[in-house]
Design a protein around this motif. Structure first.
Motif, PDB file in Angstrom:
ATOM      1  N   ILE B  32      92.987 -59.193 -50.373  1.00 43.58           N
ATOM      2  CA  ILE B  32      94.382 -59.129 -49.948  1.00 43.58           C
ATOM      3  C   ILE B  32      94.979 -60.521 -50.059  1.00 43.58           C
ATOM      4  O   ILE B  32      94.313 -61.524 -49.792  1.00 43.58           O
ATOM      5  N   GLN B  33      96.210 -60.567 -50.507  1.00 42.39           N
ATOM      6  CA  GLN B  33      96.917 -61.828 -50.660  1.00 42.39           C
ATOM      7  C   GLN B  33      98.155 -61.800 -49.784  1.00 42.39           C
ATOM      8  O   GLN B  33      98.697 -60.737 -49.480  1.00 42.39           O
ATOM      9  N   TRP B  34      98.590 -62.993 -49.399  1.00 47.26           N
ATOM     10  CA  TRP B  34      99.806 -63.133 -48.614  1.00 47.26           C
ATOM     11  C   TRP B  34     100.778 -64.065 -49.325  1.00 47.26           C
ATOM     12  O   TRP B  34     100.370 -65.077 -49.926  1.00 47.26           O
ATOM     13  N   VAL B  44     106.147 -66.782 -52.890  1.00 44.49           N
ATOM     14  CA  VAL B  44     105.233 -67.887 -53.157  1.00 44.49           C
ATOM     15  C   VAL B  44     103.881 -67.557 -52.542  1.00 44.49           C
ATOM     16  O   VAL B  44     103.803 -67.185 -51.372  1.00 44.49           O
ATOM     17  N   PHE B  45     102.846 -67.694 -53.316  1.00 36.92           N
ATOM     18  CA  PHE B  45     101.487 -67.376 -52.871  1.00 36.92           C
ATOM     19  C   PHE B  45     101.060 -68.301 -51.735  1.00 36.92           C
ATOM     20  O   PHE B  45     101.234 -69.528 -51.811  1.00 36.92           O
ATOM     21  N   LEU B  46     100.502 -67.677 -50.683  1.00 36.48           N
ATOM     22  CA  LEU B  46      99.976 -68.466 -49.561  1.00 36.48           C
ATOM     23  C   LEU B  46      98.448 -68.532 -49.596  1.00 36.48           C
ATOM     24  O   LEU B  46      97.865 -69.616 -49.519  1.00 36.48           O
ATOM     25  N   ILE B  47      97.807 -67.339 -49.686  1.00 40.91           N
ATOM     26  CA  ILE B  47      96.362 -67.324 -49.545  1.00 40.91           C
ATOM     27  C   ILE B  47      95.792 -65.995 -50.036  1.00 40.91           C
ATOM     28  O   ILE B  47      96.515 -65.003 -50.115  1.00 40.91           O
ATOM     29  N   GLN B  48      94.503 -65.991 -50.348  1.00 42.44           N
ATOM     30  CA  GLN B  48      93.788 -64.765 -50.682  1.00 42.44           C
ATOM     31  C   GLN B  48      92.567 -64.645 -49.779  1.00 42.44           C
ATOM     32  O   GLN B  48      91.847 -65.626 -49.564  1.00 42.44           O
ATOM     33  N   LEU B  49      92.342 -63.440 -49.256  1.00 36.63           N
ATOM     34  CA  LEU B  49      91.162 -63.140 -48.454  1.00 36.63           C
ATOM     35  C   LEU B  49      90.316 -62.136 -49.222  1.00 36.63           C
ATOM     36  O   LEU B  49      90.849 -61.162 -49.761  1.00 36.63           O
ATOM     37  N   VAL B  50      89.015 -62.352 -49.228  1.00 35.17           N
ATOM     38  CA  VAL B  50      88.123 -61.512 -50.018  1.00 35.17           C
ATOM     39  C   VAL B  50      87.020 -60.875 -49.191  1.00 35.17           C
ATOM     40  O   VAL B  50      86.659 -59.716 -49.398  1.00 35.17           O
ATOM     41  N   LYS B  51      86.485 -61.617 -48.249  1.00 38.16           N
ATOM     42  CA  LYS B  51      85.301 -61.155 -47.529  1.00 38.16           C
ATOM     43  C   LYS B  51      85.659 -60.373 -46.264  1.00 38.16           C
ATOM     44  O   LYS B  51      86.642 -60.676 -45.586  1.00 38.16           O
ATOM     45  N   GLN B  58      95.820 -72.148 -42.184  1.00 39.68           N
ATOM     46  CA  GLN B  58      96.633 -73.156 -42.849  1.00 39.68           C
ATOM     47  C   GLN B  58      97.587 -73.694 -41.795  1.00 39.68           C
ATOM     48  O   GLN B  58      98.597 -73.086 -41.499  1.00 39.68           O
ATOM     49  N   LYS B  59      97.231 -74.810 -41.208  1.00 41.28           N
ATOM     50  CA  LYS B  59      98.047 -75.417 -40.147  1.00 41.28           C
ATOM     51  C   LYS B  59      98.323 -74.384 -39.049  1.00 41.28           C
ATOM     52  O   LYS B  59      97.398 -73.957 -38.344  1.00 41.28           O
ATOM     53  N   ARG B  60      99.563 -73.951 -38.856  1.00 42.53           N
ATOM     54  CA  ARG B  60      99.882 -73.014 -37.777  1.00 42.53           C
ATOM     55  C   ARG B  60      99.705 -71.549 -38.198  1.00 42.53           C
ATOM     56  O   ARG B  60      99.946 -70.649 -37.398  1.00 42.53           O
ATOM     57  N   LEU B  61      99.290 -71.301 -39.438  1.00 46.04           N
ATOM     58  CA  LEU B  61      99.134 -69.937 -39.935  1.00 46.04           C
ATOM     59  C   LEU B  61      97.657 -69.542 -39.920  1.00 46.04           C
ATOM     60  O   LEU B  61      96.798 -70.301 -40.383  1.00 46.04           O
ATOM     61  N   THR B  62      97.375 -68.353 -39.367  1.00 45.61           N
ATOM     62  CA  THR B  62      96.020 -67.814 -39.357  1.00 45.61           C
ATOM     63  C   THR B  62      96.022 -66.458 -40.031  1.00 45.61           C
ATOM     64  O   THR B  62      96.820 -65.586 -39.668  1.00 45.61           O
ATOM     65  N   PHE B  63      95.155 -66.301 -41.010  1.00 51.13           N
ATOM     66  CA  PHE B  63      95.046 -65.073 -41.785  1.00 51.13           C
ATOM     67  C   PHE B  63      93.700 -64.416 -41.484  1.00 51.13           C
ATOM     68  O   PHE B  63      92.673 -65.092 -41.456  1.00 51.13           O
ATOM     69  N   GLN B  64      93.740 -63.089 -41.289  1.00 59.24           N
ATOM     70  CA  GLN B  64      92.502 -62.365 -41.016  1.00 59.24           C
ATOM     71  C   GLN B  64      92.394 -61.162 -41.932  1.00 59.24           C
ATOM     72  O   GLN B  64      93.397 -60.509 -42.235  1.00 59.24           O
ATOM     73  N   PHE B  65      91.168 -60.860 -42.321  1.00 57.47           N
ATOM     74  CA  PHE B  65      90.859 -59.663 -43.104  1.00 57.47           C
ATOM     75  C   PHE B  65      89.899 -58.838 -42.269  1.00 57.47           C
ATOM     76  O   PHE B  65      88.902 -59.349 -41.771  1.00 57.47           O
ATOM     77  N   GLY B  66      90.219 -57.554 -42.071  1.00 62.46           N
ATOM     78  CA  GLY B  66      89.431 -56.714 -41.200  1.00 62.46           C
ATOM     79  C   GLY B  66      88.010 -56.474 -41.684  1.00 62.46           C
ATOM     80  O   GLY B  66      87.711 -56.630 -42.870  1.00 62.46           O
ATOM     81  N   GLU B  67      87.167 -56.059 -40.762  1.00 65.20           N
ATOM     82  CA  GLU B  67      85.758 -55.820 -41.091  1.00 65.20           C
ATOM     83  C   GLU B  67      85.609 -54.735 -42.159  1.00 65.20           C
ATOM     84  O   GLU B  67      84.717 -54.804 -43.002  1.00 65.20           O
ATOM     85  N   ALA B  68      86.452 -53.730 -42.090  1.00 67.58           N
ATOM     86  CA  ALA B  68      86.383 -52.636 -43.057  1.00 67.58           C
ATOM     87  C   ALA B  68      87.178 -52.925 -44.325  1.00 67.58           C
ATOM     88  O   ALA B  68      87.226 -52.085 -45.233  1.00 67.58           O
ATOM     89  N   LYS B  69      87.802 -54.075 -44.377  1.00 70.59           N
ATOM     90  CA  LYS B  69      88.621 -54.475 -45.524  1.00 70.59           C
ATOM     91  C   LYS B  69      89.740 -53.472 -45.796  1.00 70.59           C
ATOM     92  O   LYS B  69      90.076 -53.172 -46.941  1.00 70.59           O
ATOM     93  N   LYS B  70      90.303 -52.936 -44.702  1.00 66.68           N
ATOM     94  CA  LYS B  70      91.443 -52.033 -44.828  1.00 66.68           C
ATOM     95  C   LYS B  70      92.679 -52.581 -44.140  1.00 66.68           C
ATOM     96  O   LYS B  70      93.758 -51.993 -44.244  1.00 66.68           O
ATOM     97  N   ASN B  71      92.540 -53.667 -43.413  1.00 60.71           N
ATOM     98  CA  ASN B  71      93.697 -54.231 -42.740  1.00 60.71           C
ATOM     99  C   ASN B  71      93.615 -55.746 -42.715  1.00 60.71           C
ATOM    100  O   ASN B  71      92.541 -56.340 -42.865  1.00 60.71           O
ATOM    101  N   SER B  72      94.782 -56.329 -42.502  1.00 61.44           N
ATOM    102  CA  SER B  72      94.887 -57.784 -42.499  1.00 61.44           C
ATOM    103  C   SER B  72      96.058 -58.192 -41.620  1.00 61.44           C
ATOM    104  O   SER B  72      96.962 -57.387 -41.359  1.00 61.44           O
ATOM    105  N   SER B  73      96.032 -59.416 -41.170  1.00 60.31           N
ATOM    106  CA  SER B  73      97.134 -59.921 -40.364  1.00 60.31           C
ATOM    107  C   SER B  73      97.415 -61.379 -40.698  1.00 60.31           C
ATOM    108  O   SER B  73      96.531 -62.114 -41.153  1.00 60.31           O
TER     109      SER B  73
END
Lengths: 112, 111
Positions: B32-34, B44-51, B58-73
């Motif tokens: 998932i990308q943000w 503008v691309f911020l980040i990609q999560l894979v695992k 990224q500084k004040r931004l926190t990105f999460q990828f769910g355990e099941a890889k079906k959700n992100s925040s």
């Protein structure tokens, strides 16, 4: 960004006329995409290309065609523009290695 | 087709408050990308999560990828007026060979 330029930046055209939008990149990226962006719909994929002369349809391809005769150019054509095609059109390239997409600055198209 | 649902559609916050946007898919994502789009600008691309379970900051931004890889925040701590814009997620489905964008969350920040 990534040497992507879109032209024109703005265009007003009449219903029923053909319109071609151009996307040009300078970094030899294989994958190129055309999206449209409308309020409440986010970014919707129109067509994409995975190489010269290799293209495929996206989710909203009706009324649009594309061509890619050179790696650097990806053209989007509206054969007969309709008012429903008034939108902002973005071209994008996809980086390999996890760096996502880089978008062009967009073309604002108004069909009157 | 494969869809990525993003909520909320809009969020209005006072400067200094936190902000979170969520993306959900009914099927497993490869990654998932943000992206962030400022008003009148392009995404503008911020980040990609894979695992599975991945968390990146990224500084004040926190990105999460769910355990099941079906959700992100995406969570922004102590928003600033410079955070204004629309935040999009884009989920990559392996069998489709392309990404699908969520409809975005538009953030406004009152100074």
């Amino acid at each position: 960004d990534a040497g992507i330029t879109q032209s024109p930046r703005h265009k007003v055209t009449e219903t029923g006329t053909p319109v071609t939008l151009r996307c040009h990149q300078t970094e030899n990226h294989r994958y190129m995409y055309w999206y449209r962006q409308d309020p409440g719909h986010g970014l919707r994929l129109i067509h994409y290309s995975y190489g010269v002369k290799d293209t495929d349809k996206g989710e909203v391809s009706d009324g649009y065609s594309v061509s890619r005769s050179k790696t650097e150019d990806f053209l989007l054509t509206l054969e007969s523009a309709t008012s429903s095609q008034t939108s902002v059109y973005f071209c994008a390239i996809r980086h390999t290695g996890g760096d996502g997409y880089t978008f062009g600055s967009g073309t604002r198209l108004t069909v009157v | 087709g494969q869809q990525v649902m993003q909520i909320p559609q809009y969020q209005h916050v006072q400067e200094g408050e936190d902000f979170t946007t969520y993306c959900n898919s009914s099927t497993t994502l490869s990654n998932i990308q943000w992206y962030k789009q400022r008003p009148g600008g392009h995404p503008v691309f911020l980040i990609q999560l894979v695992k599975s379970g991945e968390v990146k900051k990224q500084k004040r931004l926190t990105f999460q990828f769910g355990e099941a890889k079906k959700n992100s925040s995406l969570h922004i701590t102590a928003t600033q007026t410079t955070d204004v814009g629309t935040y999009f997620c884009a989920g990559y489905f392996t069998n489709a060979g392309k990404s699908t964008f969520g409809d975005g969350t538009t953030l406004t920040v009152k100074p």
